[in-house]
Design an enzyme around this catalytic site. Structure first.
Site, PDB file in Angstrom:
ATOM      1  CD  GLU A 101      63.167  32.504  10.948  1.00  0.00           C
ATOM      2  OE1 GLU A 101      64.213  31.971  10.520  1.00  0.00           O
ATOM      3  OE2 GLU A 101      63.159  33.517  11.662  1.00  0.00           O
ATOM      4  CG  ASP A 102      65.518  28.873  11.998  1.00  0.00           C
ATOM      5  OD1 ASP A 102      64.599  29.692  12.259  1.00  0.00           O
ATOM      6  OD2 ASP A 102      66.657  28.966  12.494  1.00  0.00           O
ATOM      7  CB  ILE A 103      62.047  27.346  14.424  1.00  0.00           C
ATOM      8  CG1 ILE A 103      61.030  26.832  15.439  1.00  0.00           C
ATOM      9  CG2 ILE A 103      63.026  28.274  15.080  1.00  0.00           C
ATOM     10  CD1 ILE A 103      61.616  25.882  16.487  1.00  0.00           C
ATOM     11  CG  ASP A 105      59.327  29.908  20.137  1.00  0.00           C
ATOM     12  OD1 ASP A 105      58.391  29.262  20.601  1.00  0.00           O
ATOM     13  OD2 ASP A 105      60.305  30.256  20.822  1.00  0.00           O
ATOM     14  N   GLY A 107      56.384  33.934  17.292  1.00  0.00           N
ATOM     15  CA  GLY A 107      55.910  34.625  16.086  1.00  0.00           C
ATOM     16  C   GLY A 107      56.363  36.078  16.032  1.00  0.00           C
ATOM     17  CE  LYS A 133      60.405  25.028  20.101  1.00  0.00           C
ATOM     18  NZ  LYS A 133      61.318  25.737  21.012  1.00  0.00           N
ATOM     19  CG  PHE A 154      65.910  25.226  22.756  1.00  0.00           C
ATOM     20  CD1 PHE A 154      65.328  26.463  22.499  1.00  0.00           C
ATOM     21  CD2 PHE A 154      67.214  25.010  22.321  1.00  0.00           C
ATOM     22  CE1 PHE A 154      66.023  27.464  21.837  1.00  0.00           C
ATOM     23  CE2 PHE A 154      67.919  26.001  21.664  1.00  0.00           C
ATOM     24  CZ  PHE A 154      67.322  27.234  21.421  1.00  0.00           C
ATOM     25  NE  ARG A 167      74.190  29.149  13.682  1.00  0.00           N
ATOM     26  CZ  ARG A 167      73.097  29.814  14.025  1.00  0.00           C
ATOM     27  NH1 ARG A 167      71.914  29.361  13.714  1.00  0.00           N
ATOM     28  NH2 ARG A 167      73.188  30.949  14.697  1.00  0.00           N
TER      29      ARG A 167
HETATM   30  P1  5GP Z   1      59.994  33.839  17.659  1.00  0.00           P
HETATM   31  O1  5GP Z   1      60.165  35.302  17.447  1.00  0.00           O
HETATM   32  O2  5GP Z   1      58.985  33.190  16.739  1.00  0.00           O
HETATM   33  O3  5GP Z   1      59.716  33.541  19.111  1.00  0.00           O
HETATM   34  O4  5GP Z   1      61.406  33.183  17.470  1.00  0.00           O
HETATM   35  C1  5GP Z   1      61.891  32.703  16.289  1.00  0.00           C
HETATM   36  C2  5GP Z   1      63.356  32.448  16.488  1.00  0.00           C
HETATM   37  O5  5GP Z   1      63.571  31.849  17.772  1.00  0.00           O
HETATM   38  C3  5GP Z   1      63.922  31.446  15.532  1.00  0.00           C
HETATM   39  O6  5GP Z   1      64.412  32.050  14.360  1.00  0.00           O
HETATM   40  C4  5GP Z   1      65.033  30.807  16.334  1.00  0.00           C
HETATM   41  O7  5GP Z   1      66.204  31.573  16.210  1.00  0.00           O
HETATM   42  C5  5GP Z   1      64.577  30.902  17.766  1.00  0.00           C
HETATM   43  N1  5GP Z   1      64.029  29.651  18.309  1.00  0.00           N
HETATM   44  C6  5GP Z   1      62.772  29.408  18.738  1.00  0.00           C
HETATM   45  N2  5GP Z   1      62.629  28.147  19.174  1.00  0.00           N
HETATM   46  C7  5GP Z   1      63.831  27.552  19.001  1.00  0.00           C
HETATM   47  C8  5GP Z   1      64.322  26.220  19.242  1.00  0.00           C
HETATM   48  O8  5GP Z   1      63.650  25.280  19.694  1.00  0.00           O
HETATM   49  N3  5GP Z   1      65.631  26.006  18.921  1.00  0.00           N
HETATM   50  C9  5GP Z   1      66.434  26.975  18.416  1.00  0.00           C
HETATM   51  N4  5GP Z   1      67.684  26.644  18.161  1.00  0.00           N
HETATM   52  N5  5GP Z   1      66.003  28.225  18.174  1.00  0.00           N
HETATM   53  C10 5GP Z   1      64.715  28.508  18.462  1.00  0.00           C
END
Ligand code: 5GP
Length: 178
Positions: A101-103, A105, A107, A133, A154, A167
């Protein structure tokens, strides 16, 4: 509110160095006899995954598959709703799977996805994220490989977008209000 690109948080050189280290760690942990399936979460992680697998040793049995899920609209806050748009091509039953996964946040996306993949009985299921994060976590997720821990701001680039934009940037940058 309009946004523009801010400072670089992670340069292309820093990313490349860390991706190589992560691949070395994954190779070390898994050995050549273990076939590995890397499951990339589209679209963001495709960029990271393709760099990561190309750093894996040639003698490893490496497979790549993709899934497309969404938890975000066009804003910067998680909706908490995860939808599958595109499923894996191959079965992961009995396979050693690494979700890329890229990120991570809140979860929410990953924990939902991991539950779903676990039900398909892989031999093992690990998680590899480029960015974490951690301050924003709403649900616990076990991250086995993490590239960088970043602050609660962000970011875009290297696969990460804002409303479909940015992207393609080679570096990861902050997004700031115009
Ligand atoms: P989660 O479900 O963990 O909150 O979100 C994960 C997804 O949120 C990531 O796959 C991504 O698409 C998006 N996301 C969370 N933080 C960022 C950020 O700082 N930048 C971008 N571009 N996407 C984010």
């Amino acid at each position: 509110m309009a946004y523009k690109l801010g400072d670089v948080i992670l340069s292309r050189e820093t990313i490349a160095r860390r991706v190589k280290e992560m691949a070395e760690q994954i190779a070390k942990d898994n050995g050549t006899e273990n076939n590995l399936t890397f499951v990339g979460i589209l679209t963001g992680a495709a960029f990271f995954l393709t760099d990561l697998v190309r750093e894996m040793p040639e003698n490893m049995d490496v497979k790549v598959d993709f899934m497309s899920v969404a938890s975000y609209g066009d804003g910067t806050e998680s909706s908490g709703v995860v939808r599958i748009f595109h499923d894996l091509k191959s079965s992961i039953e009995g396979k050693n799977v690494i979700v890329v996964e890229d990120i991570v946040d809140s979860g929410l996306t990953l924990s939902h996805l991991l539950g779903l993949l676990q039900n398909r009985n892989p031999a093992s299921l690990k998680v590899c994220v480029l960015l974490d994060k951690y301050e924003r976590r709403k649900t616990e997720v076990k991250v086995d490989y993490c590239g960088f821990r970043i602050p609660d701001k962000f970011v875009v680039g290297y696969g990460l977008d804002y409303a479909g934009k940015w992207r393609h940037l080679k570096d990861i940058k902050y997004v700031v209000e115009e």
